[in-house]
Design an enzyme around this catalytic site. Structure first.
Site, PDB file in Angstrom:
ATOM      1  N   LYS A 116       9.686 -12.434 -18.271  1.00  0.00           N
ATOM      2  CA  LYS A 116       9.452 -10.993 -18.446  1.00  0.00           C
ATOM      3  C   LYS A 116       9.788 -10.509 -19.854  1.00  0.00           C
ATOM      4  O   LYS A 116       9.135  -9.588 -20.372  1.00  0.00           O
ATOM      5  CB  LYS A 116      10.243 -10.186 -17.407  1.00  0.00           C
ATOM      6  N   GLU A 200      16.493  -1.994 -20.422  1.00  0.00           N
ATOM      7  CA  GLU A 200      15.540  -0.914 -20.706  1.00  0.00           C
ATOM      8  C   GLU A 200      16.189   0.437 -20.436  1.00  0.00           C
ATOM      9  O   GLU A 200      17.110   0.533 -19.618  1.00  0.00           O
ATOM     10  CB  GLU A 200      14.303  -1.036 -19.793  1.00  0.00           C
ATOM     11  N   ARG A 291      -2.267 -12.584 -10.331  1.00  0.00           N
ATOM     12  CA  ARG A 291      -2.792 -13.039  -9.041  1.00  0.00           C
ATOM     13  C   ARG A 291      -3.653 -11.934  -8.433  1.00  0.00           C
ATOM     14  O   ARG A 291      -3.666 -10.827  -8.954  1.00  0.00           O
ATOM     15  CB  ARG A 291      -1.625 -13.301  -8.090  1.00  0.00           C
TER      16      ARG A 291
HETATM   17  C1  MV4 Z   1      12.384   0.463 -13.718  1.00  0.00           C
HETATM   18  C2  MV4 Z   1      12.799   1.690 -13.171  1.00  0.00           C
HETATM   19  C3  MV4 Z   1      13.200   2.684 -14.027  1.00  0.00           C
HETATM   20  N1  MV4 Z   1      13.181   2.485 -15.352  1.00  0.00           N
HETATM   21  N2  MV4 Z   1      12.386   0.317 -15.060  1.00  0.00           N
HETATM   22  C4  MV4 Z   1      11.656  -1.812  -9.535  1.00  0.00           C
HETATM   23  C5  MV4 Z   1      10.656  -2.863  -9.215  1.00  0.00           C
HETATM   24  C6  MV4 Z   1      10.301  -3.491 -10.503  1.00  0.00           C
HETATM   25  N3  MV4 Z   1       8.938  -3.928 -10.533  1.00  0.00           N
HETATM   26  C7  MV4 Z   1      10.608  -2.449 -11.524  1.00  0.00           C
HETATM   27  N4  MV4 Z   1      11.500  -1.499 -10.904  1.00  0.00           N
HETATM   28  C8  MV4 Z   1      11.973  -0.438 -11.602  1.00  0.00           C
HETATM   29  N5  MV4 Z   1      11.972  -0.554 -12.955  1.00  0.00           N
HETATM   30  C9  MV4 Z   1      12.790   1.308 -15.842  1.00  0.00           C
HETATM   31  N6  MV4 Z   1      12.814   1.130 -17.174  1.00  0.00           N
HETATM   32  C10 MV4 Z   1      12.830   1.811 -11.789  1.00  0.00           C
HETATM   33  C11 MV4 Z   1      12.463   0.742 -11.000  1.00  0.00           C
HETATM   34  C12 MV4 Z   1      12.696   0.930  -9.580  1.00  0.00           C
HETATM   35  C13 MV4 Z   1      13.931   0.521  -9.005  1.00  0.00           C
HETATM   36  C14 MV4 Z   1      14.907  -0.143  -9.746  1.00  0.00           C
HETATM   37  C15 MV4 Z   1      16.119  -0.536  -9.174  1.00  0.00           C
HETATM   38  C16 MV4 Z   1      16.374  -0.256  -7.808  1.00  0.00           C
HETATM   39  C17 MV4 Z   1      15.407   0.393  -7.048  1.00  0.00           C
HETATM   40  C18 MV4 Z   1      14.170   0.786  -7.634  1.00  0.00           C
HETATM   41  C19 MV4 Z   1      13.205   1.439  -6.861  1.00  0.00           C
HETATM   42  C20 MV4 Z   1      12.020   1.822  -7.450  1.00  0.00           C
HETATM   43  C21 MV4 Z   1      11.770   1.561  -8.819  1.00  0.00           C
END
Ligand code: MV4
Length: 491
Positions: A116, A200, A291
């Site tokens: 990533k 981030e 995918r």
């Molecule tokens: C984030 C974010 C907020 N800010 N990145 C969660 C799944 C993954 N694909 C990316 N995720 C997130 N990335 C930034 N810079 C919020 C999420 C996020 C999340 C993160 C931690 C715990 C629960 C979450 C639920 C939804 C989205």
């Protein structure tokens, strides 16, 4: 064109791929575990081979066995579906070395997108906006503190080997930083065998918007618009739609071009998804899913393009069947993932026997499923029963149609999340399109709303299950009776 395709997957996605094969006149080969002998996809395939016991490592994840079945059956291509080996660069390389066509991007691209931090760095080079943060792994506390001083709190620490939310830690202030860093690194090490993490700026309640892209071997890359996947629970998507109610035609054009350029930059061949977070009118690259995705049907419904057929054209060395200027999004599509899980008990999986099954139909309805009446959902795999996808001329028609379809849907025998979907479809914020990744946590009345719906349905449920158990042959008739009564519901 390829001559014969092995589908290295199970359930609804195996059938989805085989359906494309059949329309293209390509024979399909299934492989299956001992737990899947009675699964529909093993019957749908033109040939099927049992490859071992239920634990995935001994069957669906076993690279040697999968390649052996491909060669033995005379298949010249392998479709990995989603999950299992779909984004495994070692598997793609093994296919390449054995002269088998892996239906997906090259092992080089899979490797790059699986890392990533590397993917983020590559996207910066391609001119794609990313969330403010690091372009290198963060190992030491000092380093993390320096970044914090630049971008400010809250921050989010993410494992580089991961994606999908595992091991991500939100840091509210410097006091939490050391513990959060150590926690993420520990989870990263145990889950991905790599302690690398990156940092981030944390966006609160962003929307999750992703663009479908297709790239062929001639260097053509197009996008098929976006999907909004904000309605998720514990990193499991539950409802997806296209188009997103938040994306204007102008933004779609801009983000779509960014997504297609990103794919072009890395030499992407095949179907893929570029994920973004969308917040405050701005979009930020998140990750690439290399995918075909669970939610691809909503894009197919609004564009009319068969994404799996395009994947098969691409691997056969043919150009994409359409150009960007021919892509049009018409109407609105919504997908509900119907899972065997107990919504009254923390959504725990509830595999088991489906005593009777009646799926919805009619205008604008698509059901992708691998189950049937009397099928037993095995406990070893994800408990998805089906994907219910609807199309409408606009979002309101799609929502009403989804409600109608959910009330037609009858699954007797295993608890499932249909009542939860019914509650979401009548939630005022959902109907207005006011979505975010924290939607389910914040809509605190959803569970109560669902309970009310279940209470209302109880007399019917009891009547139905009696009918199904005592007089199985009139199951269809009783289902229709239930539909009529349940239809008294109004949006
Ligand atoms: C984030 C974010 C907020 N800010 N990145 C969660 C799944 C993954 N694909 C990316 N995720 C997130 N990335 C930034 N810079 C919020 C999420 C996020 C999340 C993160 C931690 C715990 C629960 C979450 C639920 C939804 C989205």
């Amino acid at each position: 064109m390829v001559n014969k395709i092995l589908i290295a997957n199970r359930g609804e996605i195996a059938i989805r791929v085989m359906r494309a094969c059949r329309e293209m006149g390509i024979p399909s080969v299934a492989l299956f575990s001992e737990a899947d002998k009675e699964a529909l996809f093993t019957k749908y395939a033109d040939e099927a081979y049992c490859i071992g016991p239920p634990p995935a490592t001994e069957s669906y994840l076993n690279i040697q066995k999968v390649i052996q079945v491909a060669k033995g059956s005379g298949a010249d291509a392998i479709h990995p579906g989603y999950g299992f080996l779909a984004e495994n660069p070692k598997f793609a390389r093994a296919c390449e070395e054995e002269g088998l066509k892996f239906i997906g991007p090259s092992s080089r691209v899979l490797e790059l997108m699986g890392d990533k931090v590397a993917a983020r760095r590559e996207m910066v080079k391609a001119g794609v906006p990313v969330v403010p943060g690091t372009d290198e792994c963060v190992a030491a506390f000092q380093q993390a503190r320096n970044i914090a001083n630049e971008i400010g709190y809250p921050m989010i620490i993410k494992p580089s080997g991961g994606g999908g939310g595992i091991g991500m830690t939100i840091v509210a202030n410097e006091g939490e930083l050391l513990k959060a860093l150590e926690s993420s690194q520990a989870i990263a090490t145990t889950t991905f065998g790599l302690c690398d993490v990156y940092v981030e700026k944390y966006l609160s309640n962003p929307r999750h918007i992703e663009f479908q892209i297709l790239g062929d071997s001639k260097g053509n890359v197009i996008h098929l618009g976006e999907r909004e996947c904000s309605i998720q629970r514990r990193h499991q998507k539950l409802i997806e739609e296209s188009p997103s109610p938040a994306i204007t035609p102008k933004l779609r054009k801009e983000m779509g071009e960014v997504a297609a350029n990103a794919a072009k930059w890395v030499g992407y061949e095949g179907a893929g998804t570029i994920e973004f977070l969308f917040s405050g009118g701005k979009f930020y690259f998140l990750e690439v899913n290399a995918r075909v995705q669970v939610e691809h049907p909503v894009t197919e419904m609004v564009t009319g393009i068969d994404i799996v057929k395009e994947q098969i054209r691409i691997i056969s060395g043919l150009p994409l069947s359409i150009e960007q200027k021919q892509v049009r999004m018409i109407g609105s599509a919504i997908e509900c993932r119907i899972n065997a899980e107990d919504p009254l008990n923390g959504f725990v999986p509830t595999p088991g026997k489906i005593k009777s099954y009646h799926s919805p139909g009619g205008t604008g309805i698509r059901v992708d499923s691998g189950v049937y009446t009397s099928y037993t959902i095995p406990p070893f795999y994800d408990p998805m029963i089906s994907k219910l996808i609807v199309w409408g001329r606009d979002r309101n028609e799609a929502i009403t149609r989804m409600q109608r379809a959910l009330y037609e849907y009858i699954i007797v025998g295993t608890k499932n999340n249909i009542p939860f979907h019914k509650a979401v479809m009548e939630n005022p914020r959902f109907v207005k399109g006011e979505l975010g990744t924290h939607f389910i946590d914040r809509e605190t009345t959803l569970i109560e709303d669902m309970k009310r719906i279940m209470e209302r349905e109880k007399p019917l449920e009891e009547k139905l299950s009696h009918l199904f158990e005592e007089k199985r042959r009139i199951a269809a008739i009783s289902a229709v009776a239930a539909i009529t009564q349940m239809h008294s519901h109004r949006a």
